[in-house]
Design an enzyme around this catalytic site. Structure first.
Site, PDB file in Angstrom:
ATOM      1  CE1 TYR A   1      -0.477   7.310  -4.208  1.00 35.02           C
ATOM      2  CE2 TYR A   1      -2.697   7.344  -5.107  1.00 35.02           C
ATOM      3  CZ  TYR A   1      -1.459   6.758  -5.017  1.00 35.02           C
ATOM      4  OH  TYR A   1      -1.201   5.628  -5.742  1.00 35.02           O
TER       5      TYR A   1
ATOM      6  CD  GLU B   1       2.005   5.607  -6.298  1.00 33.64           C
ATOM      7  OE1 GLU B   1       1.228   4.751  -5.859  1.00 33.64           O
ATOM      8  OE2 GLU B   1       3.232   5.585  -6.087  1.00 33.64           O
TER       9      GLU B   1
END
Ligand code: GDP
Ligand code: MN
Length: 386
Positions: A101, A189
């Protein structure tokens, strides 16, 4: 402003951020043609302004163009969290070795940009954040100084990612930072950022939110605006009726009042009392009988709503008008749920009298806190009895 993954990938390309090649399709035929052009296994992905597409069945692998056609056919028209899929991205499928991530966003508490990195990326990142937050490494970046290599290394070494790839990751994160600042993003993101079986570092998902206040100088991005694209079915209906309504799927208490600040506060207080708000509904500064009727009907549309708290502060709004409105519409409501009312301000005495003598099961509250506790209690008792 939210943009789609395929649009975010365009921005990534401008900053040299590696992604798996892909194109957007609006029909199964288009999806098949793109898959044929790619000439390898592909992934077909729903393009909607909401996350969690994978878990909702909106991300599917296809071995060949015919399969891409079938997968696109299945995904187009699909409902994901109340949004209808009208586009899919068809991208070259990647052989994933690791899912990380990576994110950049604003840290409002510290007035900084925060770099977030974790080796535990993928579709369960929310659960990782909730249960094992220590697996997520955060490093503040001073926007007036810009990102420094030591900060990137700090994130890499603190996040559990494979440090064998740190050179590539440093370059990657530098580019993402340039993109974040360069397009006036407030959130960038990548989940997952993957290490492929072949040892490459690439983004296979891309989420970018753009700061609305900067759209005047980002004309190309502003052109991507789709008004109402992130409204679910309840919000769309409410919008058509001219209501100020925000849906919080999963909650069970309807929250209404007059004035955005008051309603938001009421939601916080319901939460504090142990309840779960299902919506935000603002009757507006001058709540009328018609407004109250429309509003309550909108709130009751979601069958999850098991009780309602109405919080009205009468300034310009006359609380007696609101009270009369509630009494008049009560019998016409599509279903019965406990309604707790807190009224205070202009013509409060008359309002209380109206409600007190109406003979309907409407519950009074002297204060917002009392109202919140009462509605939570009523909803909990009803659930236990059911
Ligand atoms: P999201 O669920 O909306 O965040 O959609 P993602 O783009 O993140 O996709 C969800 C999941 O699908 C990823 O975490 C991967 O596990 C899987 N996935 C997506 N693209 C590929 C791919 O090219 N190859 C493989 N093997 N899996 C993929
Ligand atoms: Mn994702």
């Amino acid at each position: 402003m939210k943009i789609h993954e395929y649009q975010a990938r365009e921005l990534f390309a401008q900053f040299g951020i590696p992604t798996n090649a892909g194109e957007v399709a609006r029909t199964p035929e288009e999806a098949k043609a793109i898959a044929a052009k790619i000439g390898k296994r592909v992934v077909v992905k729903a393009q909607v302004h909401v996350g969690g597409r994978g878990k909702a069945g909106g991300v599917k692998l296809a071995a060949n163009p015919d399969e891409a056609y079938e997968k696109a056919k299945a995904i187009l028209g699909m409902d994901i969290k109340g949004l209808t899929v009208d586009r899919v991205l068809v991208a070259e499928a990647v052989d994933i070795a690791q899912e990380y991530y990576l994110g950049l966003t604003v840290n409002r508490d510290d007035n900084m940009i925060v770099l977030i990195l974790s080796a535990a990326g993928g579709v369960d990142i929310e659960e990782v954040a909730a249960t094992t937050p220590e697996k997520i490494c955060k490093v503040n970046i001073d926007p007036t100084v810009g990102i420094q290599d030591f900060q990137i290394r700090q994130a890499i070494y603190g996040s559990g990612v494979d440090t064998k790839f740190s050179r590539q990751l440093v370059g990657f994160i530098r580019k993402l930072y340039a993109c974040y600042v360069g397009v006036d993003s407030e959130l960038a993101e990548i989940n997952p950022l993957v290490i492929t079986e072949q040892g490459e570092v690439i983004a296979i998902d891309a989420k970018i939110n753009i700061d609305d206040s900067a759209l005047f100088r980002r004309e190309n991005i502003a052109a991507w605006r789709e008004v109402g694209s992130d409204l679910d079915q309840y919000e769309k209906l409410a919008k058509e009726e001219g209501l100020t309504y925000v849906h919080l799927p999963g909650g069970n208490i309807g929250v209404c009042g007059n004035g955005a600040g008051l309603v938001m506060t009421t939601m916080d207080v319901v939460k504090k009392a142990g309840g779960s708000p299902n919506n935000f509904l603002d009757f507006g500064g001058s709540a009328t009988k018609e407004g109250v009727e429309k509003g309550l009907n909108a709130v009751l549309r979601d069958p999850d709503v098991k009780g309602i708290l109405i919080n009205v502060f009468g300034g310009i709004t006359r609380t007696d008008v609101v009270a009369q409105g509630i009494v008049d519409v009560y019998d016409k409501l599509p279903r019965r749920v406990p309604i707790v009312i807190r009224l205070t301000g202009t013509r409060e005495e008359i309002a209380r009298e109206i409600l007190g003598s109406c003979g309907k099961p409407l519950v009074f509250a002297q204060s917002m806190w009392e109202g919140a506790k009462k509605v939570v209690e009523l909803v909990t008792t009803a659930a236990a009895g059911a």
